[in-house]
Design a protein around this motif. Structure first.
Motif, PDB file in Angstrom:
ATOM      1  N   ASP A 135      14.886 -24.647  12.344  1.00 47.62           N
ATOM      2  CA  ASP A 135      15.079 -25.641  11.564  1.00 47.62           C
ATOM      3  C   ASP A 135      16.412 -25.140  10.822  1.00 47.62           C
ATOM      4  O   ASP A 135      16.725 -25.542   9.627  1.00 47.62           O
TER       5      ASP A 135
ATOM      6  N   ASP B 262      12.311 -24.747   3.113  1.00 54.18           N
ATOM      7  CA  ASP B 262      11.623 -26.216   2.787  1.00 54.18           C
ATOM      8  C   ASP B 262      10.319 -25.796   3.676  1.00 54.18           C
ATOM      9  O   ASP B 262      10.118 -24.991   4.353  1.00 54.18           O
TER      10      ASP B 262
ATOM     11  N   ALA C 279      11.165 -25.551   7.453  1.00 53.29           N
ATOM     12  CA  ALA C 279      11.449 -24.333   7.727  1.00 53.29           C
ATOM     13  C   ALA C 279      10.491 -23.254   7.891  1.00 53.29           C
ATOM     14  O   ALA C 279      10.227 -22.680   8.857  1.00 53.29           O
TER      15      ALA C 279
ATOM     16  N   HIS D 262      16.195 -21.264   7.914  1.00 56.22           N
ATOM     17  CA  HIS D 262      17.263 -21.254   6.913  1.00 56.22           C
ATOM     18  C   HIS D 262      16.962 -20.772   5.446  1.00 56.22           C
ATOM     19  O   HIS D 262      15.681 -20.644   5.174  1.00 56.22           O
TER      20      HIS D 262
HETATM   21 MN    MN Z   1      14.648 -27.608   6.535  1.00 55.02          MN
END
Ligand code: MN
Ligand code: AMP
Ligand code: MN
Length: 319
Positions: free
Chosen positions: A86, A27, A30, A23
Motif C-alpha cells: 500500500d 490507514d 496499509a 506507509h
Molecule cells: Mn494507504
C-alpha cells in the motif's frame, strides 16, 4: 518486473525470511493488508516480521496480530525479501533501503506508483491493496481464516469509505462478500473503527472552527492548530469528510503539522479533479480523488502556496 499472482506467491514461498512493511501514518488498508499477509505467511510456516515506522493508530488496535508489529531497526540488512504494501514509493515507508541486500516486492494500488521494486504487483484499478492480497491468497489456495478476513475487510472497507467512494465497484463488493464468507463481521469492524476517544471529538470541533472557503466555494480548507495535543494531530482520520461533503466543494484540503518542525502535511479529497497529479507536483502522491503531500514552511506559508494552485487546477480542468 510486474509479476502475475502465481509468480508473486512463488517469490514469497522461495524467500526464507520475509519482512513486511507499509506507509507511514498507516490507514486501514496499509495495516489490514500487512497483517493479513503476515498471518497467511505465518500459517505457511514462513519466518516473517512486520516493520512500521511510527505508532499504530489507536483506532486500529482491534486488528488481530497487531502486537507483532515492530519498529524498523536502524540498519536494514537482514531478510531475503521485503514486501512493501500500500505504498507507491519506497520513501513512504520511512525505511532506508540503501543497505538492504534482499529483493523488494511491492503490492500496491496507487496511481502515482513509481515502480521502485524488483517484483511488482500493482493494479491501480482496485479500490484497495487488500483486494490484491485477497486475490493472491485465493489463487495460492491458502486458508483464509476469520482473522485474515477481518484484516482484509478492514483494508477494503476503509479505502472505499465503507463502499461509498468513487473507487467502489463490482469487484469491491465481490471481495467484501467473499471476506464475509471467510468470517469477517462488518458491523463489528465498523463499530471498532467508528469508536473514538472524547479527545478526538474535541479536536474535531476545533479543526472545524478553522473552516475557510476559497475559489467561489469550490475549495474548502480546514487546519489542525499547532497547539493541539500530539495524539489528536496524529488521528484526524475522517475529519476531511466534513469539508468534502459541503455542497459545491470540488476539493477539500486538510492542513496539519507534519513530523518535522516547519513542515505541513496536506490531505486532499476531490469530487472530480485528479488530485494525485496535483499532489505529485508538490512531491507527494496518491489516488485520483484522495492524495497527499508534505510541504516545508509554516501553516500560513503552505496554505498561501497550495490553495492558489488548487484553484488554478480546478479552473484548468474546467470544473
Ligand atoms: Mn494507504
Ligand atoms: P491521506 O490524505 O493521508 O489520507 O492520503 C490520501 C492518499 O494519498 C493515500 O492513498 C496516501 O497513501 C496518499 N498520500 C498521502 N500523503 C502522501 C505523500 N506524502 N506521498 C505520496 N502519497 C501520499
Ligand atoms: Mn490503499
Amino acid at each position: 518486473m510486474q509479476g502475475s499472482f502465481p509468480e508473486v506467491w512463488a517469490e514469497l514461498m522461495a524467500a526464507e525470511s520475509v519482512v513486511l512493511t507499509t506507509h507511514i501514518n498507516p490507514d486501514g488498508d496499509a495495516l489490514g493488508s500487512m497483517l493479513a499477509l503476515y498471518l497467511a505467511l505465518q500459517n505457511q510456516g514462513k519466518k516473517v516480521r512486520m516493520w512500521l515506522d511510527g505508532d499504530l493508530p489507536e483506532m486500529y488496535a482491534f486488528l488481530p496480530a497487531r502486537i507483532d508489529i515492530s519498529h524498523p531497526p536502524l540498519t536494514v540488512s537482514s531478510a531475503d525479501l521485503m514486501v512493501v504494501l500500500d505504498a507507491g514509493d519506497a520513501e513512504r515507508t520511512g525505511i532506508s533501503f540503501s543497505k538492504f541486500q534482499g529483493k523488494v516486492m511491492n503490492i500496491d494500488h496507487h496511481l502515482s506508483n513509481s515502480g521502485f521494486a524488483d517484483v511488482i504487483l500493482v493494479d491501480e484499478t482496485v479500490a484497495a491493496t487488500g483486494i490484491l492480497v485477497l486475490r493472491l491468497l485465493e489463487i495460492a489456495e491458502v486458508l483464509i481464516t476469520p482473522a485474515i478476513a477481518t484484516c482484509l475487510f478492514t483494508a477494503v472497507a476503509t479505502d472505499c469509505g465503507f463502499f461509498r467512494y468513487a473507487n467502489t465497484d463490482e469487484a469491491t463488493f465481490e471481495a467484501a462478500a467473499r471476506l464475509v464468507r471467510y468470517g469477517a463481521e462488518p458491523h463489528k469492524i465498523s463499530e471498532a473503527i467508528q469508536k473514538m476517544p472524547l479527545t478526538k471529538i474535541v479536536a474535531l470541533s476545533r479543526v472545524l472552527a478553522s473552516l475557510e472557503l476559497f475559489g467561489q466555494g469550490k475549495v474548502a480548507a480546514i487546519m489542525v492548530p499547532d497547539d493541539i495535543p500530539a495524539t489528536a494531530v496524529e488521528d484526524t482520520e475522517g475529519f476531511i469528510d466534513y469539508p468534502r461533503n459541503i455542497a459545491g466543494v470540488e476539493v477539500a484540503i486538510l492542513f496539519k503539522p507534519a513530523g518535522g518542525p516547519g513542515q505541513v502535511k496536506l490531505s486532499m479529497r476531490s469530487r472530480n479533479l485528479n488530485v494525485s497529479v496535483l499532489a505529485q507536483s508538490f512531491g507527494g502522491g496518491g489516488h485520483a480523488r484522495a492524495a497527499g503531500c508534505t510541504l516545508d514552511g509554516t501553516m500560513d506559508e503552505v496554505k498561501n502556496r497550495a490553495i492558489p494552485q488548487v484553484i488554478r487546477a480546478i479552473r484548468e480542468a474546467g470544473l
